[in-house]
Scaffold this active site. Sequence first.
Site, mmCIF file in Angstrom:
data_model
loop_
_atom_site.group_PDB
_atom_site.id
_atom_site.type_symbol
_atom_site.label_atom_id
_atom_site.label_comp_id
_atom_site.label_asym_id
_atom_site.label_seq_id
_atom_site.Cartn_x
_atom_site.Cartn_y
_atom_site.Cartn_z
ATOM 1 N N PHE A 1 0.863 -1.189 0.000
ATOM 2 C CA PHE A 1 0.000 0.000 0.000
ATOM 3 C C PHE A 1 0.902 1.243 0.000
ATOM 4 C CE2 PHE A 1 -3.369 2.858 1.055
ATOM 5 C CZ PHE A 1 -4.557 2.193 0.809
ATOM 6 N N PHE B 1 -1.360 -3.189 7.816
ATOM 7 C CA PHE B 1 -2.129 -3.979 8.780
ATOM 8 C C PHE B 1 -1.622 -5.417 8.846
ATOM 9 C CE2 PHE B 1 -5.851 -6.230 10.429
ATOM 10 C CZ PHE B 1 -6.370 -5.341 11.358
ATOM 11 N N ALA C 1 3.727 2.642 4.873
ATOM 12 C CA ALA C 1 3.349 4.058 4.877
ATOM 13 C C ALA C 1 1.844 4.153 5.094
ATOM 14 C CB ALA C 1 3.754 4.725 3.564
ATOM 15 N N HIS D 1 -9.689 4.696 8.614
ATOM 16 C CA HIS D 1 -9.187 3.596 9.443
ATOM 17 C C HIS D 1 -7.746 3.835 9.880
ATOM 18 C CE1 HIS D 1 -12.780 1.501 8.429
ATOM 19 N NE2 HIS D 1 -12.482 1.445 7.153
ATOM 20 N N PHE E 1 10.897 -0.470 13.632
ATOM 21 C CA PHE E 1 9.611 0.062 13.165
ATOM 22 C C PHE E 1 9.840 1.187 12.159
ATOM 23 C CE2 PHE E 1 5.624 2.604 14.133
ATOM 24 C CZ PHE E 1 4.756 1.695 13.533
HETATM 25 N N1 INI Z 1 -2.408 0.280 4.402
HETATM 26 C C1 INI Z 1 -1.260 0.992 4.459
HETATM 27 O O1 INI Z 1 -0.162 0.403 4.570
HETATM 28 N N2 INI Z 1 -1.294 2.358 4.410
HETATM 29 C C2 INI Z 1 -2.473 3.039 4.303
HETATM 30 O O2 INI Z 1 -2.414 4.301 4.250
HETATM 31 C C3 INI Z 1 -3.687 2.317 4.226
HETATM 32 N N3 INI Z 1 -4.932 3.009 4.070
HETATM 33 O O3 INI Z 1 -4.923 4.222 3.829
HETATM 34 O O4 INI Z 1 -6.015 2.405 4.144
HETATM 35 C C4 INI Z 1 -3.624 0.911 4.290
HETATM 36 N N4 INI Z 1 -4.744 0.175 4.222
HETATM 37 C C5 INI Z 1 -4.752 -1.245 3.966
HETATM 38 C C6 INI Z 1 -4.567 -2.078 5.226
HETATM 39 O O5 INI Z 1 -3.214 -2.044 5.637
HETATM 40 C C7 INI Z 1 -4.936 -3.538 4.985
HETATM 41 O O6 INI Z 1 -4.153 -4.054 3.950
HETATM 42 C C8 INI Z 1 -6.419 -3.726 4.633
HETATM 43 O O7 INI Z 1 -7.232 -3.109 5.620
HETATM 44 C C9 INI Z 1 -6.777 -5.230 4.559
HETATM 45 O O8 INI Z 1 -6.530 -5.879 5.797
#
Ligand code: INI
Length: 152
Positions: A22, A57, A80, A88, A112
């Site tokens: 992401f 996540f 990032a 979220h 981290f």
């Molecule tokens: N994941 C990130 O690494 N950065 C973000 O800014 C982000 N946003 O903006 O939503 C993000 N979302 C995805 C999340 O990490 C998971 O992959 C998703 O929720 C599925 O579990």
Amino acid sequence: MRTHRGSLDGAGLRVAIVAARFNEVVVERLVSGALDCLRRHGVADDDIELAWVPGSFEIPVVARRLAESGRVDVIVALGAVVRGQTAHFDYVAGQAAGVGRVAEATGVPVAFGVLTTETFKQAVDRAGGKLGNKGWEAALTAIETARLIAGV
Ligand code: INI
């Protein structure tokens, strides 16, 4: 008095990088910075594993698997999370910070290097832009902490 410090010699260290796709434009730069730092400090390419996860996540669960594999001495978590892009933010950023619990539970240190910023530009600035490269810094922290742990 005995004082412990971690050296910055990466020779022989086995390092895993867990990187979130992401905001990939930013995270690729963090990964490049981390790899540059590891190589400059003597970590061999054969001793580096790179795991790409979908988003920040997902970093802790994969970091935990790697930590428990016995294959690595230290892990660098890179991602990032940008507030403007998600309601979220707090959940994603908070979950990513769970790598601290992975380190405590397994004894394998995790640096981290997940950016948590208000804007995309702030993230770019910290990924090889005007405010340095947090991937590079996280990799250096990883080497120092791994060496320290081996010596205490
Ligand atoms: N994941 C990130 O690494 N950065 C973000 O800014 C982000 N946003 O903006 O939503 C993000 N979302 C995805 C999340 O990490 C998971 O992959 C998703 O929720 C599925 O579990």
